[in-house]
Design a protein around this motif. Structure first.
Motif, short mmCIF file in Angstrom:
data_model
loop_
_atom_site.label_atom_id
_atom_site.label_comp_id
_atom_site.label_asym_id
_atom_site.label_seq_id
_atom_site.Cartn_x
_atom_site.Cartn_y
_atom_site.Cartn_z
N LEU A 67 -10.35 -23.02 -4.25
CA LEU A 67 -9.61 -23.76 -5.28
C LEU A 67 -10.43 -23.90 -6.56
N SER A 68 -11.73 -24.08 -6.44
CA SER A 68 -12.56 -24.21 -7.64
C SER A 68 -12.51 -22.96 -8.49
N GLN A 69 -12.60 -21.80 -7.86
CA GLN A 69 -12.56 -20.54 -8.60
C GLN A 69 -11.14 -20.23 -9.08
N PHE A 70 -10.16 -20.61 -8.30
CA PHE A 70 -8.76 -20.45 -8.72
C PHE A 70 -8.49 -21.30 -9.97
N THR A 71 -9.06 -22.49 -10.03
CA THR A 71 -8.90 -23.37 -11.18
C THR A 71 -9.58 -22.78 -12.40
N VAL A 72 -10.75 -22.19 -12.22
CA VAL A 72 -11.43 -21.53 -13.33
C VAL A 72 -10.56 -20.41 -13.89
N MET A 73 -9.89 -19.70 -13.00
CA MET A 73 -9.05 -18.59 -13.43
C MET A 73 -7.79 -19.05 -14.14
N PHE A 74 -7.07 -20.00 -13.57
CA PHE A 74 -5.73 -20.33 -14.06
C PHE A 74 -5.58 -21.75 -14.61
N GLY A 75 -6.66 -22.53 -14.66
CA GLY A 75 -6.53 -23.92 -15.04
C GLY A 75 -5.90 -24.14 -16.40
N VAL A 76 -6.20 -23.26 -17.36
CA VAL A 76 -5.66 -23.41 -18.72
C VAL A 76 -4.14 -23.42 -18.69
N LEU A 77 -3.54 -22.63 -17.82
CA LEU A 77 -2.08 -22.53 -17.75
C LEU A 77 -1.49 -23.51 -16.75
N LEU A 78 -2.19 -23.74 -15.65
CA LEU A 78 -1.62 -24.56 -14.58
C LEU A 78 -1.59 -26.04 -14.91
N VAL A 79 -2.49 -26.50 -15.75
CA VAL A 79 -2.47 -27.92 -16.10
C VAL A 79 -1.17 -28.29 -16.81
N PRO A 80 -0.80 -27.63 -17.93
CA PRO A 80 0.50 -27.98 -18.54
C PRO A 80 1.68 -27.61 -17.67
N ALA A 81 1.62 -26.47 -16.99
CA ALA A 81 2.75 -26.06 -16.14
C ALA A 81 2.91 -27.01 -14.96
N GLY A 82 1.79 -27.42 -14.35
CA GLY A 82 1.87 -28.33 -13.20
C GLY A 82 2.35 -29.71 -13.58
N LEU A 83 1.87 -30.21 -14.72
CA LEU A 83 2.33 -31.53 -15.18
C LEU A 83 3.82 -31.50 -15.49
N TRP A 84 4.27 -30.40 -16.09
CA TRP A 84 5.70 -30.25 -16.36
C TRP A 84 6.50 -30.27 -15.06
N LEU A 85 6.03 -29.54 -14.06
CA LEU A 85 6.76 -29.47 -12.79
C LEU A 85 6.85 -30.85 -12.14
N LEU A 86 5.75 -31.60 -12.18
CA LEU A 86 5.78 -32.94 -11.61
C LEU A 86 6.78 -33.82 -12.34
N TRP A 87 6.76 -33.77 -13.66
CA TRP A 87 7.69 -34.59 -14.44
C TRP A 87 9.13 -34.15 -14.21
N VAL B 235 -4.19 -14.70 -26.10
CA VAL B 235 -5.41 -15.08 -26.81
C VAL B 235 -6.36 -15.91 -25.95
N VAL B 236 -5.86 -16.93 -25.28
CA VAL B 236 -6.78 -17.76 -24.50
C VAL B 236 -7.36 -16.97 -23.33
N GLY B 237 -8.53 -17.37 -22.92
CA GLY B 237 -9.15 -16.79 -21.74
C GLY B 237 -9.17 -17.80 -20.62
N ASN B 238 -9.72 -17.40 -19.49
CA ASN B 238 -9.88 -18.39 -18.43
C ASN B 238 -11.08 -19.29 -18.77
N LEU B 239 -11.37 -20.22 -17.91
CA LEU B 239 -12.39 -21.23 -18.21
C LEU B 239 -13.81 -20.74 -17.99
N ASN B 240 -13.98 -19.47 -17.65
CA ASN B 240 -15.33 -18.97 -17.44
C ASN B 240 -16.14 -18.97 -18.74
N GLY B 241 -15.46 -18.76 -19.88
CA GLY B 241 -16.17 -18.81 -21.15
C GLY B 241 -16.80 -20.17 -21.39
N LEU B 242 -16.05 -21.23 -21.09
CA LEU B 242 -16.59 -22.59 -21.22
C LEU B 242 -17.75 -22.79 -20.25
#
Length: 814
Positions: A449-469, A242-249
């Motif tokens: 990295l800026s465009q990569f974040t637009v593409m995957f930021g929605v998923l990488l933020v929770p996944a990356g924070l989990w990995l760090l923890w 359902v979610v899209g990448n951050l380009n919609g925002l």
């Protein structure tokens, strides 16, 4: 519309019944999982039924009919009953105890199916992009019902493509009796629902495994409180589908005049880099603005200018909104099924019970699942095989197993599976050709990295924070971390450099289309300096981020956890696999007819989205264990913000794509909701609609149809696509892609031109006989292209079998 609502109910019921019938056999493969394979049983059943029909059909025993479905489904049910034995009681007992899991799974499947069917009814047209090709495959399968299926765009040949998904959809259509136009859109709803249920089931299994200590034995022997799993289980389909990448925002902000011109220029996403228009409202109004979300990665040559063949970065919701029934979409639920199989292997290896798994039935079933992916979407097979193999390795490492015999048994299991994958689908491989031609180095194009974040930021933020923890709760395996992170990055750098030097010395690089756009205005003598500057100074950040993720994930996967979480090594593997998939195209990509990395990025990023969506959903369940209240609140707040940002795209794009939820199909001057993807023809071109309907009603034993030939992504090839009748040649560019050359197509385009243009009947007669042409189609397109003098011969020497205001179909009388 009542008939279409009934069709929705019938497809839903068929899928549910198929899942129930196949569950006992599915449990043989996935029985160690907490849900005993229930949530994946629908996809498993359709895959296995399709496999049986294809295999027996390739030898002439079955066809793509409702009767064949009954035979294959009966065989699947019988095999499950015979092989499971006393296991039946265990399945029944599990369902009674875990009825909430069963109910949640069925509600997710039903809700997803109905919602996507409703969305497709508001935007059902099978037109543009790859949809005519997909329609052509499905039409051919439904019309001819024989296997291997005839190529609708190259008469006399079988399809040279991975078309297993269309066989499965054809079986559903044959059983329900719907037309090809309705089947096309119901297929999208079915795939969406299957993927929703499978992803939810995977997260349930991961959460349940975490709540089962190793000493407790099998995880499916435990009953998990609903409050523990319901949140992440519901979140998984949302993140995946359902979610899209951050380009919609970004589109929303750009339309509203937020952000400076310097910011948008720095971001450098096509169209968004244009000047901001203040006071124009918030709703994006640019034509096809929603398309931009699939093109947020922009490759620049050494001069900084964008190249023409930009990378494709689709994600699942974009695909379903577009309505593209392509193999990468059809394969979604079956790739999730393969991930479930890898999870089962991980548990077996962790419990040191691979010898129990490696018996005839489970190994054969695993081969059908993995081998079916190669026939469904060939790009998914290497990933599924790698996940299955690494699951065994990580599971054995987690168990602390040092017995060489156990490791050897795991290797034998994987090798046996590979062999069976090839044997089981041999009829497919014997007629399959590919455009793939090795690996091309990519020394210059780096994803910023800026465009990569637009593409995957929605998923990488929770996944990356989990990995760090998670890294703080594990005695990291530093050797594995070094190999997985810096080691993988160094290997890719070395491979890219080696292949680049070889290509330059042999002249292969100059022969690729990439070379003409590589330098830009940079002198050849400055090429290496420019490449090194880009790689190590201007844009190294994405590579470093992904290498760091690989290192952390590798250290966690092979480390010794200090906090409970038996699923952690497996999920770390999924995260690492996604990182590897997105890192590889920055250094090498698959050689194809495009000559660029756009297709490799397309398929690898799509797979990474699936894997990271699972990781992100799982992260929500794990981060609830953070002891710090501030930490939990911070994670929840950040995750909520990025997911909300990702939901902007589907909300706005659905409104735009469906004309404000009014529907895009116009019949009798009124917007109408319909699942018939060909209904638009009744208004757009009623003469051709009637002609196509007449052709679909004709069932000749043999023979092709002649129609005008033209470029890909045009209306050429429309007759064969809409009717399933094979034509002399459809889209030439696609046949080149499917077969890796024009050997089979030969000079067919010139022959079709001669057939319509020549005034001499003898010349036309030779072409008609050479390709066994039964019908010659003359519509407005043919009349606009070919001379009237050449068309007159058909009136003299062929019988007009159908005629209306603008279309005449001539039949060859022999």
């Amino acid at each position: 519309m009542a008939a279409e609502v009934l069709a929705v109910f019938v497809w839903w019921l068929l899928a549910v019944l198929a899942g129930w019938l196949a569950w006992p056999l599915c449990a043989k493969l996935l029985g160690t999982l907490p849900d005993m394979g229930y949530t994946a049983s629908k996809a498993f059943s359709l895959l296995l039924t399709g496999f049986l029909v294809f295999t027996l059909g390739s030898f002439g025993f079955l066809r793509v009919t409702a009767g064949s479905v009954l035979v294959a489904a009966g065989a699947v049910a019988a095999a499950g009953l015979v092989s499971s034995g006393s296991h039946q009681q265990q399945l029944s007992a599990w369902a009674k105890i875990n009825w909430r899991v069963v109910l949640a799974s069925e509600l997710i499947f039903f809700g997803a199916f109905v919602l996507m069917a409703a969305l497709r009814s508001l935007n059902p047209e099978i037109v543009a992009t790859e949809k005519p090709m997909e329609l052509a495959f499905l039409s051919s399968i439904m019309r001819h019902q024989t296997l291997p299926a005839p190529d609708p765009w190259l008469a006399g040949y079988g399809i040279s493509y991975y078309y297993f998904g269309y066989i499965i959809i054809g079986l559903m259509a044959a059983t329900s009796g719907v037309t090809v136009g309705i089947a096309f859109n119901l297929a999208l709803a079915l795939v969406f629902a299957l993927a929703a249920a499978a992803s939810a089931g995977l997260i349930y299994n991961l959460v349940a495994i975490d709540h089962t200590p190793d000493a407790a034995g099998q995880p499916n022997q435990q009953q998990l409180p609903m409050k523990v799993w319901i949140g992440p289980v519901l979140l998984a389909p949302v993140l995946l589908l359902v979610v899209g990448n951050l380009n919609g925002l970004l589109e929303l902000l750009h339309q509203g005049g937020v952000g400076s011109a310097a910011f948008w220029s720095w971001l450098n996403i096509k169209w968004l880099s244009e000047p901001v228009v203040a006071g124009a409202g918030w709703m994006p109004t640019r034509y096809l603005w929603w398309w931009q979300a699939s093109r947020v990665i922009r490759d620049l040559n050494l001069s900084g200018a964008p190249i023409d063949l930009e990378p494709i970065d689709e994600f699942p919701f974009f695909s379903f909104l577009l309505g593209d029934l392509h193999p990468h979409v059809l394969g979604l639920p079956f790739l999730l099924l393969a991930v479930s199989a890898a999870l089962a292997l991980y548990l077996h290896a962790r419990q040191q019970s691979l010898h129990k798994f490696a018996v005839a039935v489970p190994t054969a079933l695993l081969a059908v699942v993995l081998g079916g992916l190669a026939f469904m979407n060939a790009w998914d097979f290497p990933l599924a095989l790698a996940l299955a193999s690494m699951a065994c390795v990580i599971g054995l490492a987690a168990s602390g197993q040092t017995n060489y015999a156990i490791w050897q048994r795991s290797g034998v299991l994987i090798l046996t599976t590979i062999v069976l994958c090839i044997i089981f689908f041999l009829p497919f491989y014997t007629g399959f050709r590919s455009q793939a031609g090795g690996i091309i180095p990519n020394p210059i194009f780096v994803t910023r990295l800026s465009q990569f974040t637009v593409m995957f930021g929605v998923l990488l933020v929770p996944a990356g924070l989990w990995l760090l923890w998670e890294s703080t709760g594990v005695n990291l395996n530093w050797r594995a971390a070094l190999w997985a992170g810096p080691g993988a990055l160094a290997a890719l750098v070395g491979l890219c450099a080696l292949l680049t030097v070889v290509a330059m010395r042999t002249g292969q690089l100059a022969a690729t289309s990439a070379y003409s756009t590589l330098l830009g205005d940079v002198p050849a003598a400055e090429m290496w300096n420019a490449i090194l500057r880009r790689r190590f100074i201007e844009s190294p950040w994405t590579n470093w981020l992904l290498a760091g993720m690989l290192a952390a994930a590798g250290g966690v996967a092979f480390g010794s956890p200090r906090r409970a979480g038996n699923s952690v090594p497996f999920v770390a593997m999924l995260l690492a696999a996604g990182a590897a998939l997105t890192l590889i195209p920055d250094f090498v990509y698959l050689r194809d007819t495009f000559g660029m990395r756009l297709n490799t990025i397309f398929k690898f990023y799509y797979q990474a989205w699936l894997l990271w969506a699972l990781v992100a959903a799982y992260a929500v369940s794990r981060m609830e264990r953070v002891q710090s209240t501030v930490g939990r609140l911070a994670f929840g707040a950040v995750t909520t913000v990025v997911i909300t940002g990702g939901l902007v795209y589907p909300a706005l794009a659905v409104w735009t794509k469906t004309e404000g939820l009014q529907g895009t199909t116009v019949i009798n001057q009124q917007r109408t909701a319909t699942l018939d993807g060909l209904a638009y023809m009744r208004t757009a071109n009623p003469d051709e609609a009637d002609a196509h309907a007449w052709l679909r009603a004709q069932l000749p034993a043999s023979g092709a149809i002649a129609e005008a030939v033209g470029g890909s992504y045009t209306e050429f090839g429309r007759v064969s696509a809409h009717t399933g009748l094979p034509t002399v040649l459809g889209w030439p560019g696609h046949e080149l892609q499917w077969r890796g050359g024009f050997t089979e197509a030969g000079n067919r385009e010139e022959q079709v031109r001669a057939l319509y243009s020549s005034r001499t009947w003898e010349d036309a007669q030779q072409i008609l006989s050479a390709h066994d042409i039964r019908y010659v189609y003359v519509g407005s397109l043919e009349r606009n292209i070919f001379p009237a003098a050449g068309l007159q011969k058909f009136d003299l020497h062929m019988r007009p079998a159908f005629s209306n205001n603008s279309v005449t179909i001539y039949e060859r009388i022999n």
